[in-house]
Design an enzyme around this catalytic site. Structure first.
Site, PDB file in Angstrom:
ATOM      1  N   GLU A  40     -25.146 -19.477 -20.193  1.00 41.45           N
ATOM      2  CA  GLU A  40     -25.347 -19.838 -18.966  1.00 41.45           C
ATOM      3  C   GLU A  40     -26.811 -19.518 -18.156  1.00 41.45           C
ATOM      4  O   GLU A  40     -27.018 -18.293 -18.040  1.00 41.45           O
ATOM      5  CB  GLU A  40     -24.109 -19.418 -18.182  1.00 41.45           C
ATOM      6  CG  GLU A  40     -24.152 -19.612 -16.781  1.00 41.45           C
ATOM      7  CD  GLU A  40     -23.291 -18.926 -16.101  1.00 41.45           C
ATOM      8  OE1 GLU A  40     -21.927 -18.618 -16.547  1.00 41.45           O
ATOM      9  OE2 GLU A  40     -23.380 -18.566 -14.755  1.00 41.45           O
ATOM     10  N   ARG A  44     -31.544 -19.325 -10.648  1.00 43.20           N
ATOM     11  CA  ARG A  44     -32.103 -18.010  -9.888  1.00 43.20           C
ATOM     12  C   ARG A  44     -33.558 -17.954 -10.031  1.00 43.20           C
ATOM     13  O   ARG A  44     -34.084 -17.224  -9.284  1.00 43.20           O
ATOM     14  CB  ARG A  44     -31.406 -16.827 -10.221  1.00 43.20           C
ATOM     15  CG  ARG A  44     -29.893 -16.727 -10.040  1.00 43.20           C
ATOM     16  CD  ARG A  44     -29.237 -15.501 -10.301  1.00 43.20           C
ATOM     17  NE  ARG A  44     -27.823 -15.749 -10.950  1.00 43.20           N
ATOM     18  CZ  ARG A  44     -27.290 -14.665 -11.217  1.00 43.20           C
ATOM     19  NH1 ARG A  44     -27.298 -13.577 -11.324  1.00 43.20           N
ATOM     20  NH2 ARG A  44     -25.980 -15.324 -11.482  1.00 43.20           N
ATOM     21  N   THR A  68     -25.118 -20.525 -11.478  1.00 44.76           N
ATOM     22  CA  THR A  68     -25.479 -20.334 -10.241  1.00 44.76           C
ATOM     23  C   THR A  68     -26.000 -21.830  -9.505  1.00 44.76           C
ATOM     24  O   THR A  68     -26.965 -21.710  -8.712  1.00 44.76           O
ATOM     25  CB  THR A  68     -26.822 -19.308  -9.971  1.00 44.76           C
ATOM     26  OG1 THR A  68     -26.425 -18.266 -10.696  1.00 44.76           O
ATOM     27  CG2 THR A  68     -26.742 -18.728  -8.744  1.00 44.76           C
ATOM     28  N   LYS A 128     -14.254 -19.767 -12.334  1.00 44.70           N
ATOM     29  CA  LYS A 128     -14.844 -18.663 -12.415  1.00 44.70           C
ATOM     30  C   LYS A 128     -14.246 -17.545 -11.667  1.00 44.70           C
ATOM     31  O   LYS A 128     -13.843 -17.960 -10.300  1.00 44.70           O
ATOM     32  CB  LYS A 128     -16.180 -18.985 -12.180  1.00 44.70           C
ATOM     33  CG  LYS A 128     -17.087 -17.605 -12.121  1.00 44.70           C
ATOM     34  CD  LYS A 128     -18.826 -17.958 -12.075  1.00 44.70           C
ATOM     35  CE  LYS A 128     -19.765 -16.751 -11.902  1.00 44.70           C
ATOM     36  NZ  LYS A 128     -20.847 -16.626 -12.518  1.00 44.70           N
TER      37      LYS A 128
HETATM   38  C1  3PG Z   1     -22.689 -13.997 -12.405  1.00 50.20           C
HETATM   39  O1  3PG Z   1     -23.420 -14.899 -12.191  1.00 50.20           O
HETATM   40  O2  3PG Z   1     -21.685 -14.134 -12.981  1.00 50.20           O
HETATM   41  C2  3PG Z   1     -22.900 -12.641 -12.413  1.00 50.20           C
HETATM   42  O3  3PG Z   1     -24.333 -12.214 -11.891  1.00 50.20           O
HETATM   43  C3  3PG Z   1     -22.761 -12.025 -13.594  1.00 50.20           C
HETATM   44  O4  3PG Z   1     -22.631 -10.475 -13.283  1.00 50.20           O
HETATM   45  P1  3PG Z   1     -23.059  -9.187 -13.879  1.00 50.20           P
HETATM   46  O5  3PG Z   1     -24.490  -9.177 -13.724  1.00 50.20           O
HETATM   47  O6  3PG Z   1     -22.399  -7.985 -13.412  1.00 50.20           O
HETATM   48  O7  3PG Z   1     -22.554  -9.434 -15.311  1.00 50.20           O
END
Ligand code: 3PG
Length: 211
Positions: A40, A44, A68, A128
């Site tokens: 994924e 960002r 995102t 999610k």
């Molecule tokens: C996401 O976008 O799902 C999170 O940034 C993932 O979280 P993590 O960096 O704590 O794994």
């Protein structure tokens, strides 16, 4: 097999932040070498679409999606670049409908009963759950699952090699998401062997927890 069945089979969806598009292809190969054929790439960074396009064109074994994604405009950019699925930290109905009309699997972030109902009423059954560690972790997911039996959860946010088993052992969990197998630092420093070995470890733990 549809994409959600494939996500279950793999068990993990690495959340990948690419800061230099040139790192996208070697990162995809490192994940694949660790037994992970999902990626994924998050919107960002400015090069997200470019990174998705590079992987989608050069690494066909990798099922690359966009993360995102906050609105229809980004979903459109992502799909145009070759994203095979869309993930969002929250629920935006317009984005969900845009994806559904085009047959693109979409996985919005939902943590409250009302958000989950909104997703179900759009015909979704995979959501999610982010940030999982803040919104009650596996305890909260199990409580929600008691009410929303048809929903499968993709927990992300604070999930890592230490606590992965407690999530993966539950039937309501489709797969685990997270950045720990593929950190910004490891990508930037080209620690691709480290990414591969963290993926191996995660896949093993997930499959062991399920059995
Ligand atoms: C996401 O976008 O799902 C999170 O940034 C993932 O979280 P993590 O960096 O704590 O794994």
């Amino acid at each position: 097999m549809d994409i959600m069945d494939k996500i279950y089979e793999t068990g993990i969806v690495p959340v990948v932040v690419i800061e230099d598009a040139a790192d996208a292809i070697p990162t995809a190969h490192a994940l694949l070498a660790g037994g992970v054929n999902f990626m994924e790439i998050t919107f960002r960074t400015a090069c997200a679409a470019e990174a998705i396009q590079a992987v989608s064109e050069a690494v066909p074994e990798m099922i690359v999606g966009a993360g995102t994604v906050l609105n229809v405009r980004q979903a459109e950019m992502a799909v145009k670049a070759g994203a095979k699925f869309i993930v969002s930290p929250g629920f935006d109905k317009d984005t969900v409908i845009w994806c559904q009309e085009r047959g693109i699997p979409v996985c919005p972030g939902c943590v409250t009963p009302s958000e989950i109902i909104a997703a179900i009423n759009c015909g979704l059954s995979v959501i999610k759950f982010f940030p999982a560690n803040i919104y009650g972790g596996i305890k909260a997911i199990k409580a929600l699952s008691g009410v929303f039996g048809g929903v499968k959860f993709l927990p992300t946010g604070g999930v890592n090699a230490e606590n992965i088993g407690e999530f993966a052992s539950e039937k309501c969990i489709i797969a685990i998401g997270g950045s720990w197998v593929c950190t910004k630092k490891d990508i930037k420093e080209h620690n691709f062997d480290q990414i591969t070995s963290l993926c191996h470890e995660a896949v093993e733990k997930i499959h062991a927890a399920r059995n």
